[in-house]
Design a protein around this motif. Structure first.
Motif, PDB file in Angstrom:
ATOM      1  N   UNK A   1       0.813  -1.216   0.000  1.00 29.79           N
ATOM      2  CA  UNK A   1       0.000   0.000   0.000  1.00 29.79           C
ATOM      3  C   UNK A   1       0.848   1.269   0.000  1.00 29.79           C
ATOM      4  N   UNK A   2       2.141   1.115   0.116  1.00 26.85           N
ATOM      5  CA  UNK A   2       3.024   2.276   0.211  1.00 26.85           C
ATOM      6  C   UNK A   2       2.877   3.153  -1.028  1.00 26.85           C
ATOM      7  N   UNK A   3       2.706   4.440  -0.795  1.00 29.45           N
ATOM      8  CA  UNK A   3       2.540   5.378  -1.900  1.00 29.45           C
ATOM      9  C   UNK A   3       1.096   5.575  -2.316  1.00 29.45           C
ATOM     10  N   UNK A   4       0.211   4.712  -1.845  1.00 30.97           N
ATOM     11  CA  UNK A   4      -1.216   4.820  -2.186  1.00 30.97           C
ATOM     12  C   UNK A   4      -2.072   5.149  -0.963  1.00 30.97           C
ATOM     13  N   UNK A   5      -1.686   4.633   0.190  1.00 35.13           N
ATOM     14  CA  UNK A   5      -2.454   4.834   1.424  1.00 35.13           C
ATOM     15  C   UNK A   5      -1.705   5.781   2.361  1.00 35.13           C
ATOM     16  N   UNK A   6      -2.466   6.552   3.128  1.00 32.05           N
ATOM     17  CA  UNK A   6      -1.881   7.472   4.099  1.00 32.05           C
ATOM     18  C   UNK A   6      -2.649   7.386   5.415  1.00 32.05           C
ATOM     19  N   UNK A   7      -1.906   7.179   6.485  1.00 30.66           N
ATOM     20  CA  UNK A   7      -2.487   7.170   7.825  1.00 30.66           C
ATOM     21  C   UNK A   7      -2.216   8.509   8.489  1.00 30.66           C
ATOM     22  N   UNK A   8      -3.223   9.013   9.183  1.00 35.58           N
ATOM     23  CA  UNK A   8      -3.056  10.229   9.967  1.00 35.58           C
ATOM     24  C   UNK A   8      -3.920  10.109  11.216  1.00 35.58           C
ATOM     25  N   UNK A   9      -3.738  11.034  12.135  1.00 34.20           N
ATOM     26  CA  UNK A   9      -4.541  10.998  13.351  1.00 34.20           C
ATOM     27  C   UNK A   9      -4.777  12.410  13.857  1.00 34.20           C
ATOM     28  N   UNK A  10      -5.872  12.552  14.585  1.00 31.00           N
ATOM     29  CA  UNK A  10      -6.207  13.809  15.241  1.00 31.00           C
ATOM     30  C   UNK A  10      -6.466  13.466  16.704  1.00 31.00           C
ATOM     31  N   UNK A  11      -5.454  13.667  17.532  1.00 27.42           N
ATOM     32  CA  UNK A  11      -5.585  13.267  18.936  1.00 27.42           C
ATOM     33  C   UNK A  11      -6.615  14.111  19.678  1.00 27.42           C
ATOM     34  N   UNK A  12      -6.839  15.317  19.234  1.00 27.14           N
ATOM     35  CA  UNK A  12      -7.852  16.162  19.882  1.00 27.14           C
ATOM     36  C   UNK A  12      -9.253  15.586  19.674  1.00 27.14           C
ATOM     37  N   UNK A  13      -9.419  14.847  18.575  1.00 27.25           N
ATOM     38  CA  UNK A  13     -10.708  14.237  18.269  1.00 27.25           C
ATOM     39  C   UNK A  13     -10.704  12.727  18.485  1.00 27.25           C
ATOM     40  N   UNK A  14      -9.606  12.208  19.035  1.00 29.63           N
ATOM     41  CA  UNK A  14      -9.508  10.769  19.309  1.00 29.63           C
ATOM     42  C   UNK A  14      -9.821   9.937  18.072  1.00 29.63           C
ATOM     43  N   UNK A  15      -9.264  10.328  16.949  1.00 29.63           N
ATOM     44  CA  UNK A  15      -9.602   9.678  15.678  1.00 29.63           C
ATOM     45  C   UNK A  15      -8.347   9.412  14.861  1.00 29.63           C
ATOM     46  N   UNK A  16      -8.323   8.254  14.221  1.00 33.60           N
ATOM     47  CA  UNK A  16      -7.262   7.925  13.267  1.00 33.60           C
ATOM     48  C   UNK A  16      -7.917   7.689  11.908  1.00 33.60           C
ATOM     49  N   UNK A  17      -7.214   8.070  10.854  1.00 31.50           N
ATOM     50  CA  UNK A  17      -7.753   8.026   9.506  1.00 31.50           C
ATOM     51  C   UNK A  17      -6.888   7.150   8.610  1.00 31.50           C
ATOM     52  N   UNK A  18      -7.519   6.635   7.569  1.00 28.62           N
ATOM     53  CA  UNK A  18      -6.797   5.918   6.524  1.00 28.62           C
ATOM     54  C   UNK A  18      -7.327   6.415   5.179  1.00 28.62           C
ATOM     55  N   UNK A  19      -6.511   7.183   4.490  1.00 25.60           N
ATOM     56  CA  UNK A  19      -6.858   7.660   3.149  1.00 25.60           C
ATOM     57  C   UNK A  19      -6.308   6.659   2.147  1.00 25.60           C
TER      58      UNK A  19
END
Length: 124
Positions: A64-82
């Motif tokens: 998935x490298x180069x296609x997927x991106x993980x990020x997080x927003x600790x203020x909202x207690x949320x992690x994302x996967x684009x």
């Protein structure tokens, strides 16, 4: 105890994009490494990517490298996967997981808490 709830799965054509979210119940979410795994029918659960507690470090599976991106927003207690440039082989149930410690583990064992999963289907 940390409860995780994934959302954002669905059906998309090959080449398309989807964004997954994982909402955590823990107010101390910033203390946990977070990761995404996936499991296709008849296959073992496999690592997709992980993100450090601060969000400053990420790790991805080669597939998935180069296609997927993980990020997080600790203020909202949320992690994302684009997920971009999706392929039919990305079809699976996607799971969010968290663990204490600092290692961005690439195997399921070290992760303490898991969501219920969200289905992603990529049509050709």
């Amino acid at each position: 105890q940390v409860q995780l709830v994934e959302s954002g799965g669905g059906l998309v054509q090959a080449g398309g994009a989807l964004s997954l979210s994982c909402a955590a119940s823990a107010p101390t979410f910033s203390r946990y490494v977070a990761a995404w795994f996936r499991q296709a029918p008849g296959k073992e659960r496999e690592f997709v990517g992980a993100i450090s507690r601060s969000g400053g470090t990420t790790s991805y599976a080669d597939s998935v490298k180069g296609r997927f991106t993980i990020s997080r927003d600790n203020a909202k207690n949320t992690v994302f996967l684009q997920m971009n440039s999706l392929k039919p082989e990305d079809t699976a149930v996607y799971y969010c997981a968290t663990r204490t410690g600092v290692t961005l583990a690439a195997t399921p064992g070290p992760y303490d808490f898991w969501g219920q999963g969200t289905q992603v289907t990529v049509s050709s």
